[in-house]
Design an enzyme around this catalytic site. Structure first.
Site, PDB file in Angstrom:
ATOM      1  N   HIS B  62       0.021 -24.962 -35.605  1.00 57.79           N
ATOM      2  CA  HIS B  62       1.217 -24.301 -35.083  1.00 57.79           C
ATOM      3  C   HIS B  62       2.318 -24.353 -36.132  1.00 57.79           C
ATOM      4  O   HIS B  62       2.219 -25.081 -37.123  1.00 57.79           O
ATOM      5  CB  HIS B  62       1.673 -24.919 -33.754  1.00 57.79           C
ATOM      6  CG  HIS B  62       2.128 -26.339 -33.849  1.00 57.79           C
ATOM      7  ND1 HIS B  62       1.327 -27.367 -34.305  1.00 57.79           N
ATOM      8  CD2 HIS B  62       3.319 -26.929 -33.523  1.00 57.79           C
ATOM      9  CE1 HIS B  62       1.991 -28.509 -34.246  1.00 57.79           C
ATOM     10  NE2 HIS B  62       3.202 -28.273 -33.787  1.00 57.79           N
ATOM     11  N   HIS B  64       5.366 -25.579 -36.443  1.00 56.72           N
ATOM     12  CA  HIS B  64       6.410 -26.572 -36.645  1.00 56.72           C
ATOM     13  C   HIS B  64       6.257 -27.090 -38.081  1.00 56.72           C
ATOM     14  O   HIS B  64       5.130 -27.240 -38.589  1.00 56.72           O
ATOM     15  CB  HIS B  64       6.288 -27.728 -35.636  1.00 56.72           C
ATOM     16  CG  HIS B  64       6.887 -27.403 -34.295  1.00 56.72           C
ATOM     17  ND1 HIS B  64       6.489 -28.006 -33.127  1.00 56.72           N
ATOM     18  CD2 HIS B  64       7.875 -26.523 -33.950  1.00 56.72           C
ATOM     19  CE1 HIS B  64       7.205 -27.515 -32.119  1.00 56.72           C
ATOM     20  NE2 HIS B  64       8.040 -26.617 -32.593  1.00 56.72           N
ATOM     21  N   ASP B  66       6.386 -29.813 -39.673  1.00 52.78           N
ATOM     22  CA  ASP B  66       5.583 -30.975 -40.058  1.00 52.78           C
ATOM     23  C   ASP B  66       4.090 -30.661 -40.093  1.00 52.78           C
ATOM     24  O   ASP B  66       3.283 -31.529 -40.434  1.00 52.78           O
ATOM     25  CB  ASP B  66       5.867 -32.174 -39.147  1.00 52.78           C
ATOM     26  CG  ASP B  66       5.669 -31.864 -37.673  1.00 52.78           C
ATOM     27  OD1 ASP B  66       6.001 -30.743 -37.238  1.00 52.78           O
ATOM     28  OD2 ASP B  66       5.188 -32.751 -36.952  1.00 52.78           O
ATOM     29  N   HIS B  67       3.734 -29.435 -39.773  1.00 54.48           N
ATOM     30  CA  HIS B  67       2.328 -29.032 -39.838  1.00 54.48           C
ATOM     31  C   HIS B  67       2.065 -27.957 -40.896  1.00 54.48           C
ATOM     32  O   HIS B  67       0.918 -27.560 -41.088  1.00 54.48           O
ATOM     33  CB  HIS B  67       1.850 -28.542 -38.464  1.00 54.48           C
ATOM     34  CG  HIS B  67       1.869 -29.638 -37.435  1.00 54.48           C
ATOM     35  ND1 HIS B  67       0.735 -30.280 -37.000  1.00 54.48           N
ATOM     36  CD2 HIS B  67       2.913 -30.242 -36.805  1.00 54.48           C
ATOM     37  CE1 HIS B  67       1.069 -31.227 -36.119  1.00 54.48           C
ATOM     38  NE2 HIS B  67       2.381 -31.211 -35.983  1.00 54.48           N
ATOM     39  N   ASP B 212      -0.474 -30.270 -31.634  1.00 57.52           N
ATOM     40  CA  ASP B 212       0.275 -31.165 -30.743  1.00 57.52           C
ATOM     41  C   ASP B 212       0.088 -30.646 -29.321  1.00 57.52           C
ATOM     42  O   ASP B 212       0.045 -29.445 -29.110  1.00 57.52           O
ATOM     43  CB  ASP B 212       1.761 -31.120 -31.080  1.00 57.52           C
ATOM     44  CG  ASP B 212       2.074 -31.614 -32.479  1.00 57.52           C
ATOM     45  OD1 ASP B 212       1.154 -31.895 -33.257  1.00 57.52           O
ATOM     46  OD2 ASP B 212       3.268 -31.699 -32.801  1.00 57.52           O
ATOM     47  N   HIS B 270      -0.228 -38.734 -35.109  1.00 64.49           N
ATOM     48  CA  HIS B 270       1.028 -38.023 -34.856  1.00 64.49           C
ATOM     49  C   HIS B 270       2.055 -38.955 -34.219  1.00 64.49           C
ATOM     50  O   HIS B 270       2.785 -38.593 -33.297  1.00 64.49           O
ATOM     51  CB  HIS B 270       0.791 -36.792 -33.961  1.00 64.49           C
ATOM     52  CG  HIS B 270       1.899 -35.775 -34.047  1.00 64.49           C
ATOM     53  ND1 HIS B 270       2.910 -35.698 -33.124  1.00 64.49           N
ATOM     54  CD2 HIS B 270       2.169 -34.815 -34.956  1.00 64.49           C
ATOM     55  CE1 HIS B 270       3.732 -34.720 -33.443  1.00 64.49           C
ATOM     56  NE2 HIS B 270       3.305 -34.163 -34.555  1.00 64.49           N
TER      57      HIS B 270
END
Lengths: 309, 309
Positions: B62, B64, B66-67, B212, B270
Site C-alpha cells: 500500500h 503509506h 513506510d512501505h 498492514d 511492523h
C-alpha cells in the site's frame, strides 16, 4: 556557544552497507541546520540523538538523489509526530516541483507548513540570515546546478570589563553603546577610549560546505580563511581524469583547495562506493593539507568558542 | 530449492535508530521477490548480501510512505549500476502516478524499463505467475487500499524411482508421462500403477505476507494452512482499541489469526516505535499460537524442502 558539524552520511551516490549518502548537521548554538538529506537521514538523525524539532532549516545542494531522497521520509515523520513550526527548505527551484506532489500525496494531513525557498546555484547569495548567523550559497561546478553553503556567525558585540565600568562609574544606559565600540565620556568630560573598557569578542566562526564539485579555484575568494571546510573527494588521485569527466574532485584536489583558500581545517567525504579502505583519501589530502580529517558517519567536528580574554 | 524470507525492516511508520520500515525478500530458488520497500531498503539489501540483479519483481502492499519511500533510491541505484532487465513493480494504480515523475526527474538516463502493474487491493487476484510460483493478492483491512501477498510454489512433478524404471524397462519417452502421474503398460500388456514407479514430489511451499491490517477473519480461507505467515502486530494487547481505530493489529490478534488459519509458522512485525523491548510481542502472540517468531532485521526464515522419500 556550540558550533559543530555532525556527519550523517559520507558516501557518494551508491550507499554501501555502512556508509550513507550525503547529509550533515551544523549545530550553531543548539540550532540545527540540516545540509543535504540523502536516503536514511532520519535514521541517522535518531542514531546521533539529534532532536527532530530542532531542525527548522534544510539546505539542499543539488537535485541528485543521493542528496535529497531522504526528504520525503523526514517530512512524513515530522508530520506523524505532529510538528507545528514551519519547515524551511532551500534548494533549486525544481525541488518544490518534485517534492510538492509527494508531500500532497503522502502527507495529506500534514501538521505544519513546508516553505520552499528557491535558490539560484550559479551565483553567491545570502539565502538565510538571522541575528546570529548568515548562510551564503557557493557556486559549485557540477553536472547539474549545484551550490555549496557558507555558514558564518555574525560578529559578536564586545565584552565590557566590569571593573573598568565601575571605576569610571559608567551608567547602565551607556553600556550598549560601549559594547558597540563607542568611547565613554565621564561627567568631568574625560574621554575614556573604548579599548580601556572592553575586550574583543570571540571571532565569528565559519563553515563552508562544498559538494559536489570539480576542482574549482573560483570559490577561493569566497571561502578564504574559514575555520572548517567540507570538500567532496569522490576519488583518489589515480582517478583524476574520471573525477574531471564526472565533475567531482580527488582527495589531493580537495587538499589543494584547502591550502590555497587558507582554511583552518578540512573534512573530505562523498567517497565513491568503489573504495572500501578510506585511509588513502586522508593520506593523499594530507600530503597537501595536513589538517584533514575524513567524514565518517557519527563524527562530530567542533570549532571551539575562544573568547579573547 | 531455497524458500526463505529475509527481514529487511521490522518497524512501523517511524523508524528507530535500529529498526527499519517494512521490507522483506522472498528467496524462491534464488529468485528474489522484494515485498514492500521502506526507506533504506537498498542499504539493507547490501547488508544482507542480496544481489541487486536478482530482483526483478517488487510488490508494494500500500502507499503509506513506510512501505514505499525506498523505491526511488533503489531504482536510481539500479540505473547507476547499468541494470538492463525490466523491473516489474506491482502496486495500487496511484503508485505509477507518484513514482513516474520522480523517475523521470531523477533517473533521466535510466538504463532499464520500469513496468508498473496496477493491482486492485480490494479483491484477491493472481497478479504474477511463472512455471514455479504464483502470487495472489490478499485484501487487507486498512485505512487506505492495501493488500497482502500470497506466494505459492506450483506443484512439482513426481519423482521417478530409477530402479523400478529399469526393472520394467521403461523407455525414455515414457518418463515425462509417468512424472505426470500416468500408469505404465509393459510390452506384455501389464499395467504398472504409477505408485509403483514414483514417489510423490515435495509439497509446494507457501508464504502469506499480511500487512498492514486490522484483525480480519475474512482472509482465513485464502491463507489456510500456509507454511509461513507474516502478520503485522503494531501494538501489544493493551492497545487493542488503538489498534482498532488505526486499522492495525495486536500481537495476540496475529496469533489468533494464525491459529484459526492453521498456518504452520507465524512471524510478527511492523512494531510501533513506542516499544523498545519486543519480547512481550512474542509472548502475547505465543500465548495463542506458540510457533511465533519476531521479525528482526537480518533474520532469515526458511521453509525447508522436504521430499517425500
Amino acid at each position: 556557544m556550540q558550533f559543530s558539524v555532525t556527519i550523517l552520511g559520507s558516501n557518494s551516490a551508491l550507499p554501501t552497507s555502512e556508509r550513507f549518502p550525503t547529509a550533515q548537521v551544523l549545530n550553531a548554538s543548539e540550532r540545527f541546520f540540516l545540509i543535504d538529506c540523502g536516503e536514511g537521514t532520519q535514521l541517522q538523525l535518531r542514531r546521533n540523538k539529534i532532536r527532530f524539532n530542532r531542525i527548522n532549516h534544510i539546505f539542499i545542494s543539488h537535485l541528485h538523489g543521493d542528496h535529497c531522497f531522504g526528504l520525503i521520509g523526514l517530512i512524513s515523520t515530522f508530520s506523524l509526530l505532529g510538528r507545528k513550526p514551519d519547515l524551511h527548505i532551500y534548494g533549486h527551484e525544481d525541488l518544490q516541483r518534485v517534492m510538492q506532489p509527494q508531500i500532497d500525496y503522502f502527507c495529506r494531513e500534514i501538521s505544519f507548513k513546508v516553505v520552499f525557498h528557491s535558490i539560484e546555484p550559479s551565483k553567491s547569495d545570502v539565502i538565510y540570515e538571522d541575528e546570529k548567523i548568515s548562510v551564503e550559497t557557493i557556486p559549485m561546478k557540477h553536472r547539474i546546478p549545484t551550490c555549496g553553503f557558507l555558514f558564518r556567525e555574525k560578529p559578536r558585540k564586545k565584552h565590557v570589563i566590569r571593573d573598568m565600568l565601575d571605576f569610571y562609574q559608567v551608567p547602565l544606559k551607556s553600556i550598549p553603546l560601549i559594547k558597540n565600540g563607542e568611547d565613554f565620556i565621564t561627567s568631568e568630560g574625560e574621554v575614556v577610549p573604548n579599548e580601556k573598557l572592553t575586550k574583543p569578542a570571540a571571532p565569528p566562526r565559519s563553515y563552508a560546505f562544498c559538494s559536489d564539485t570539480a576542482y574549482n579555484e573560483k570559490i577561493i575568494d569566497q571561502i578564504r580563511g574559514v575555520d572548517l571546510m567540507y570538500h567532496e573527494a569522490t576519488f583518489l588521485d589515480e582517478k583524476e581524469s574520471l573525477a574531471k569527466s564526472t565533475f567531482h574532485s580527488t582527495a589531493r584536489q580537495a587538499g589543494l583547495l584547502a591550502l590555497k583558500a587558507e582554511v583552518k581545517k578540512l573534512i573530505i567525504g562523498h567517497f565513491s562506493t568503489r573504495y572500501f579502505d578510506l585511509d588513502p583519501f586522508q593520506q593523499q589530502a594530507q600530503s597537501v593539507f595536513p589538517n584533514t580529517q575524513l567524514a565518517k558517519e557519527g563524527r562530530i567536528f567542533e570549532i571551539p568558542y575562544i573568547p579573547n580574554l
